[in-house]
Design a protein around this motif. Sequence first.
Motif, PDB file in Angstrom:
ATOM      1  N   PRO A 144     -17.817 -10.953  -2.056  1.00  0.00           N
ATOM      2  CA  PRO A 144     -17.639 -10.904  -0.599  1.00  0.00           C
ATOM      3  C   PRO A 144     -16.820 -12.063  -0.040  1.00  0.00           C
ATOM      4  N   ARG A 145     -16.929 -13.256  -0.632  1.00  0.00           N
ATOM      5  CA  ARG A 145     -16.185 -14.420  -0.122  1.00  0.00           C
ATOM      6  C   ARG A 145     -14.684 -14.171  -0.171  1.00  0.00           C
ATOM      7  N   SER A 146     -14.226 -13.357  -1.128  1.00  0.00           N
ATOM      8  CA  SER A 146     -12.791 -13.087  -1.245  1.00  0.00           C
ATOM      9  C   SER A 146     -12.265 -12.301  -0.046  1.00  0.00           C
ATOM     10  N   ALA A 147     -13.136 -11.605   0.661  1.00  0.00           N
ATOM     11  CA  ALA A 147     -12.722 -10.774   1.797  1.00  0.00           C
ATOM     12  C   ALA A 147     -13.050 -11.421   3.142  1.00  0.00           C
ATOM     13  N   ARG A 148     -13.603 -12.628   3.123  1.00  0.00           N
ATOM     14  CA  ARG A 148     -14.070 -13.248   4.370  1.00  0.00           C
ATOM     15  C   ARG A 148     -12.936 -13.481   5.373  1.00  0.00           C
ATOM     16  N   VAL A 149     -11.848 -14.093   4.941  1.00  0.00           N
ATOM     17  CA  VAL A 149     -10.768 -14.411   5.870  1.00  0.00           C
ATOM     18  C   VAL A 149     -10.118 -13.128   6.388  1.00  0.00           C
ATOM     19  N   ALA A 150      -9.905 -12.160   5.509  1.00  0.00           N
ATOM     20  CA  ALA A 150      -9.327 -10.884   5.952  1.00  0.00           C
ATOM     21  C   ALA A 150     -10.257 -10.198   6.956  1.00  0.00           C
ATOM     22  N   THR A 151     -11.547 -10.269   6.708  1.00  0.00           N
ATOM     23  CA  THR A 151     -12.519  -9.663   7.620  1.00  0.00           C
ATOM     24  C   THR A 151     -12.521 -10.372   8.960  1.00  0.00           C
ATOM     25  N   LEU A 152     -12.417 -11.698   8.955  1.00  0.00           N
ATOM     26  CA  LEU A 152     -12.299 -12.448  10.210  1.00  0.00           C
ATOM     27  C   LEU A 152     -11.054 -12.002  10.980  1.00  0.00           C
ATOM     28  N   GLY A 153      -9.975 -11.746  10.268  1.00  0.00           N
ATOM     29  CA  GLY A 153      -8.753 -11.272  10.909  1.00  0.00           C
ATOM     30  C   GLY A 153      -8.950  -9.919  11.571  1.00  0.00           C
ATOM     31  N   VAL A 154      -9.645  -9.023  10.891  1.00  0.00           N
ATOM     32  CA  VAL A 154      -9.929  -7.700  11.456  1.00  0.00           C
ATOM     33  C   VAL A 154     -10.822  -7.847  12.689  1.00  0.00           C
ATOM     34  N   TYR A 155     -11.836  -8.700  12.593  1.00  0.00           N
ATOM     35  CA  TYR A 155     -12.741  -8.926  13.722  1.00  0.00           C
ATOM     36  C   TYR A 155     -11.979  -9.501  14.910  1.00  0.00           C
ATOM     37  N   ALA A 156     -11.108 -10.471  14.657  1.00  0.00           N
ATOM     38  CA  ALA A 156     -10.313 -11.075  15.728  1.00  0.00           C
ATOM     39  C   ALA A 156      -9.431 -10.017  16.396  1.00  0.00           C
ATOM     40  N   LEU A 157      -8.831  -9.159  15.594  1.00  0.00           N
ATOM     41  CA  LEU A 157      -8.009  -8.085  16.148  1.00  0.00           C
ATOM     42  C   LEU A 157      -8.849  -7.162  17.030  1.00  0.00           C
ATOM     43  N   GLN A 180      -4.587   2.271  19.167  1.00  0.00           N
ATOM     44  CA  GLN A 180      -3.715   1.481  18.291  1.00  0.00           C
ATOM     45  C   GLN A 180      -4.525   0.409  17.573  1.00  0.00           C
ATOM     46  N   GLY A 181      -5.492  -0.175  18.251  1.00  0.00           N
ATOM     47  CA  GLY A 181      -6.360  -1.160  17.613  1.00  0.00           C
ATOM     48  C   GLY A 181      -7.117  -0.574  16.429  1.00  0.00           C
ATOM     49  N   ILE A 182      -7.587   0.651  16.571  1.00  0.00           N
ATOM     50  CA  ILE A 182      -8.271   1.325  15.457  1.00  0.00           C
ATOM     51  C   ILE A 182      -7.311   1.457  14.279  1.00  0.00           C
ATOM     52  N   ARG A 183      -6.091   1.936  14.538  1.00  0.00           N
ATOM     53  CA  ARG A 183      -5.108   2.091  13.451  1.00  0.00           C
ATOM     54  C   ARG A 183      -4.805   0.738  12.802  1.00  0.00           C
ATOM     55  N   ASN A 184      -4.639  -0.298  13.637  1.00  0.00           N
ATOM     56  CA  ASN A 184      -4.321  -1.627  13.092  1.00  0.00           C
ATOM     57  C   ASN A 184      -5.481  -2.178  12.243  1.00  0.00           C
ATOM     58  N   ALA A 185      -6.706  -2.012  12.725  1.00  0.00           N
ATOM     59  CA  ALA A 185      -7.869  -2.504  11.974  1.00  0.00           C
ATOM     60  C   ALA A 185      -8.000  -1.774  10.639  1.00  0.00           C
ATOM     61  N   MET A 186      -7.801  -0.463  10.655  1.00  0.00           N
ATOM     62  CA  MET A 186      -7.887   0.321   9.409  1.00  0.00           C
ATOM     63  C   MET A 186      -6.816  -0.139   8.420  1.00  0.00           C
ATOM     64  N   ALA A 187      -5.600  -0.379   8.915  1.00  0.00           N
ATOM     65  CA  ALA A 187      -4.522  -0.835   8.040  1.00  0.00           C
ATOM     66  C   ALA A 187      -4.846  -2.199   7.440  1.00  0.00           C
ATOM     67  N   LEU A 188      -5.401  -3.099   8.241  1.00  0.00           N
ATOM     68  CA  LEU A 188      -5.787  -4.411   7.716  1.00  0.00           C
ATOM     69  C   LEU A 188      -6.883  -4.292   6.664  1.00  0.00           C
ATOM     70  N   LEU A 189      -7.822  -3.380   6.890  1.00  0.00           N
ATOM     71  CA  LEU A 189      -8.870  -3.171   5.883  1.00  0.00           C
ATOM     72  C   LEU A 189      -8.290  -2.639   4.589  1.00  0.00           C
ATOM     73  N   ASP A 190      -7.301  -1.771   4.707  1.00  0.00           N
ATOM     74  CA  ASP A 190      -6.656  -1.224   3.500  1.00  0.00           C
ATOM     75  C   ASP A 190      -5.986  -2.322   2.697  1.00  0.00           C
ATOM     76  N   ASP A 191      -5.487  -3.365   3.393  1.00  0.00           N
ATOM     77  CA  ASP A 191      -4.798  -4.467   2.720  1.00  0.00           C
ATOM     78  C   ASP A 191      -5.740  -5.585   2.270  1.00  0.00           C
ATOM     79  N   ALA A 192      -6.998  -5.534   2.709  1.00  0.00           N
ATOM     80  CA  ALA A 192      -7.954  -6.601   2.381  1.00  0.00           C
ATOM     81  C   ALA A 192      -8.316  -6.565   0.904  1.00  0.00           C
ATOM     82  N   PRO A 193      -8.684  -7.728   0.339  1.00  0.00           N
ATOM     83  CA  PRO A 193      -9.135  -7.757  -1.064  1.00  0.00           C
ATOM     84  C   PRO A 193     -10.359  -6.858  -1.250  1.00  0.00           C
ATOM     85  N   HIS A 194     -10.413  -6.170  -2.355  1.00  0.00           N
ATOM     86  CA  HIS A 194     -11.550  -5.288  -2.639  1.00  0.00           C
ATOM     87  C   HIS A 194     -12.237  -5.687  -3.906  1.00  0.00           C
TER      88      HIS A 194
END
Length: 194
Positions: A144-157, A180-194
């Motif tokens: 989970p720590r690997s996705a923390r910063v990406a998740t913070l980015g999604v939350y900020a968006l 548009q925010g929904i689309r942007n958040a989904m795209a960021l999640l797709d790019d987040a570390p898994h």
Amino acid sequence: MARYGKEHKLATRQRIIETAGRRLKRDGIDGSGVAALMADAGLTNGAFYAHFESKEDLVATAVADQLRDQRERLAAAPPGRAGLDQIIRAYLSPEHRDSREEGCPSAALLDEIGRCAEPTKQVYTDSVLAFIDDIAARLAPHDPRSARVATLGVYALMVGTLQLSRALADQELADEVLEQGIRNAMALLDDAPH
């Protein structure tokens, strides 16, 4: 009798926290005086200091309580990506936007929390990171720590999108911003570390 007194005091404290959370999100920290916060709970100003050291103490406690409620709603969502999609769509919905009092404390209070004293900022940071870590655990269950910063980015968006949608006078544009925010958040999640 003393046991009832302690339980009653705890119940009263919780009522103050819950009503304050709604008032703070509606009117802001600066726009919510102790008298109004206590009146919402059906109490007098004099009772305030039996429960809290200061208004700042109540603000920190109410925001932490609100974020704990968000974590509980997150925990109730389906597991994995399907649950995250559901959470994002609910967060960036017109219903959430239009019900500020029942909504996210970050979207309602972030700018004011940034001006609070360090103890309040620390309570906010700890609470929001617990929420973020719950989401990151859904994205990267083995790390989970690997996705923390990406998740913070999604939350900020998401928070910024909700704030902007609330501020726009053009309802159609405000709704488009949410979509548009929904689309942007989904795209960021797709790019987040898994």
